[in-house]
Design a protein around this motif. Structure first.
Motif, mmCIF file in Angstrom:
data_model
loop_
_atom_site.group_PDB
_atom_site.id
_atom_site.type_symbol
_atom_site.label_atom_id
_atom_site.label_comp_id
_atom_site.label_asym_id
_atom_site.label_seq_id
_atom_site.Cartn_x
_atom_site.Cartn_y
_atom_site.Cartn_z
ATOM 1 N N HIS A 120 0.814 -1.206 0.000
ATOM 2 C CA HIS A 120 0.000 0.000 0.000
ATOM 3 C C HIS A 120 0.857 1.270 0.000
ATOM 4 O O HIS A 120 1.952 1.300 0.556
ATOM 5 N N SER A 121 0.328 2.307 -0.585
ATOM 6 C CA SER A 121 1.019 3.587 -0.717
ATOM 7 C C SER A 121 0.955 4.379 0.590
ATOM 8 O O SER A 121 0.218 4.026 1.513
ATOM 9 N N ASN A 122 1.695 5.475 0.636
ATOM 10 C CA ASN A 122 1.614 6.384 1.789
ATOM 11 C C ASN A 122 0.197 6.913 1.942
ATOM 12 O O ASN A 122 -0.286 7.093 3.058
ATOM 13 N N ALA A 123 -0.462 7.177 0.830
ATOM 14 C CA ALA A 123 -1.842 7.675 0.885
ATOM 15 C C ALA A 123 -2.747 6.654 1.561
ATOM 16 O O ALA A 123 -3.611 7.012 2.367
ATOM 17 N N ALA A 124 -2.551 5.368 1.276
ATOM 18 C CA ALA A 124 -3.358 4.322 1.909
ATOM 19 C C ALA A 124 -3.075 4.269 3.410
ATOM 20 O O ALA A 124 -3.993 4.123 4.220
ATOM 21 N N HIS A 125 -1.816 4.389 3.785
ATOM 22 C CA HIS A 125 -1.458 4.417 5.212
ATOM 23 C C HIS A 125 -2.091 5.623 5.901
ATOM 24 O O HIS A 125 -2.611 5.505 7.018
ATOM 25 N N ASN A 126 -2.065 6.773 5.243
ATOM 26 C CA ASN A 126 -2.666 7.977 5.823
ATOM 27 C C ASN A 126 -4.177 7.830 5.957
ATOM 28 O O ASN A 126 -4.766 8.237 6.962
ATOM 29 N N LEU A 127 -4.816 7.259 4.960
ATOM 30 C CA LEU A 127 -6.257 7.031 5.013
ATOM 31 C C LEU A 127 -6.594 6.060 6.143
ATOM 32 O O LEU A 127 -7.532 6.280 6.915
ATOM 33 N N LEU A 128 -5.807 5.017 6.270
ATOM 34 C CA LEU A 128 -6.031 4.023 7.323
ATOM 35 C C LEU A 128 -5.896 4.648 8.715
ATOM 36 O O LEU A 128 -6.635 4.294 9.633
ATOM 37 N N SER A 129 -4.992 5.598 8.865
ATOM 38 C CA SER A 129 -4.793 6.217 10.182
ATOM 39 C C SER A 129 -6.041 6.951 10.663
ATOM 40 O O SER A 129 -6.241 7.097 11.867
ATOM 41 N N LYS A 130 -6.891 7.365 9.747
ATOM 42 C CA LYS A 130 -8.131 8.041 10.129
ATOM 43 C C LYS A 130 -9.217 7.052 10.541
ATOM 44 O O LYS A 130 -10.279 7.454 10.994
ATOM 45 N N MET A 131 -8.941 5.752 10.429
ATOM 46 C CA MET A 131 -9.923 4.719 10.781
ATOM 47 C C MET A 131 -9.582 4.021 12.101
ATOM 48 O O MET A 131 -10.232 3.069 12.488
ATOM 49 N N ARG A 132 -8.567 4.517 12.819
ATOM 50 C CA ARG A 132 -8.134 3.882 14.069
ATOM 51 C C ARG A 132 -9.216 3.964 15.139
ATOM 52 O O ARG A 132 -9.807 5.023 15.352
ATOM 53 N N VAL A 133 -9.443 2.833 15.823
ATOM 54 C CA VAL A 133 -10.426 2.810 16.909
ATOM 55 C C VAL A 133 -9.871 2.153 18.172
ATOM 56 O O VAL A 133 -10.512 2.197 19.217
ATOM 57 N N GLY A 134 -8.711 1.528 18.109
ATOM 58 C CA GLY A 134 -8.156 0.883 19.287
ATOM 59 C C GLY A 134 -6.777 0.321 19.032
ATOM 60 O O GLY A 134 -6.268 0.373 17.916
ATOM 61 N N ILE A 135 -6.195 -0.208 20.106
ATOM 62 C CA ILE A 135 -4.870 -0.822 20.044
ATOM 63 C C ILE A 135 -4.981 -2.214 20.642
ATOM 64 O O ILE A 135 -5.641 -2.407 21.665
ATOM 65 N N LEU A 136 -4.340 -3.184 20.015
ATOM 66 C CA LEU A 136 -4.327 -4.548 20.544
ATOM 67 C C LEU A 136 -3.312 -4.657 21.672
ATOM 68 O O LEU A 136 -2.151 -4.276 21.505
ATOM 69 N N ARG A 137 -3.752 -5.182 22.804
ATOM 70 C CA ARG A 137 -2.832 -5.398 23.925
ATOM 71 C C ARG A 137 -1.774 -6.406 23.493
ATOM 72 O O ARG A 137 -2.084 -7.485 23.019
#
Length: 172
Positions: A120-137
């Protein structure tokens, strides 16, 4: 201001005898100043963009909580790099089609996202960052980073009791 070789109005004043003994800055210092000014502009632009919820503000879920939420809610949750993302609104827009993204729901899609299927491109990584909802322990270094930031520590390798911490945040 005089840059490197004497130029501009100062050079003209020197040539006609109105100025003398002009000083020159080292090239390295001039370049550092230019870079600092560019960095200020980048930082100002950066502040105007939406980068998603900061990692330190995300809730931490263990794998079972993640799996349960992905099955029991109307949200399409995937884990990538230890971060949980809600891709529900993106499924129809996914350039690779619905099948790839649907196959990753409720799973760790890190390998798929980071080159297992498509790099995936940087744009895909940036788009994905706006979809964050949690962190896996224990999912990755993200949780460890979050812990260190909350404790105000500088080193990622040692906890408050000076115990070694491995790459998934578990004491050794």
């Amino acid at each position: 201001m005089i840059y490197g070789d004497v130029q501009g109005p100062e050079a003209m004043a020197k040539r006609v005898g109105l100025a003398y003994d002009l000083k020159q800055f080292r090239y390295n210092e001039i370049e550092k100043g230019r870079l600092q000014q560019l960095q200020k502009k980048v930082d100002q632009k950066h502040a105007t963009l939406d980068w998603g919820i900061p990692l330190e503000q995300l809730p931490v879920l263990d794998w079972d909580e993640f799996a349960t939420k992905s099955r029991s809610t109307n949200k399409a949750l995937v884990a990538i790099g230890g971060v949980i993302h809600d891709v529900s609104d993106f499924i129809k827009e996914h350039p690779g089609g619905k099948a790839f993204i649907l196959s990753a729901i409720g799973k760790d899609a890190t390998a798929i996202f980071n080159g297992g299927v498509y790099q995936h491109s940087n744009a895909a990584h940036n788009l994905l960052s706006k979809m964050r909802v949690g962190i896996l322990r224990g999912g990755c270094e993200v949780e460890q980073w979050k812990y260190v930031m909350s404790e105000g520590k500088r080193s990622l390798g040692i906890d408050s009791e000076q115990l070694q911490i491995d790459h998934v945040g578990n004491p050794r």
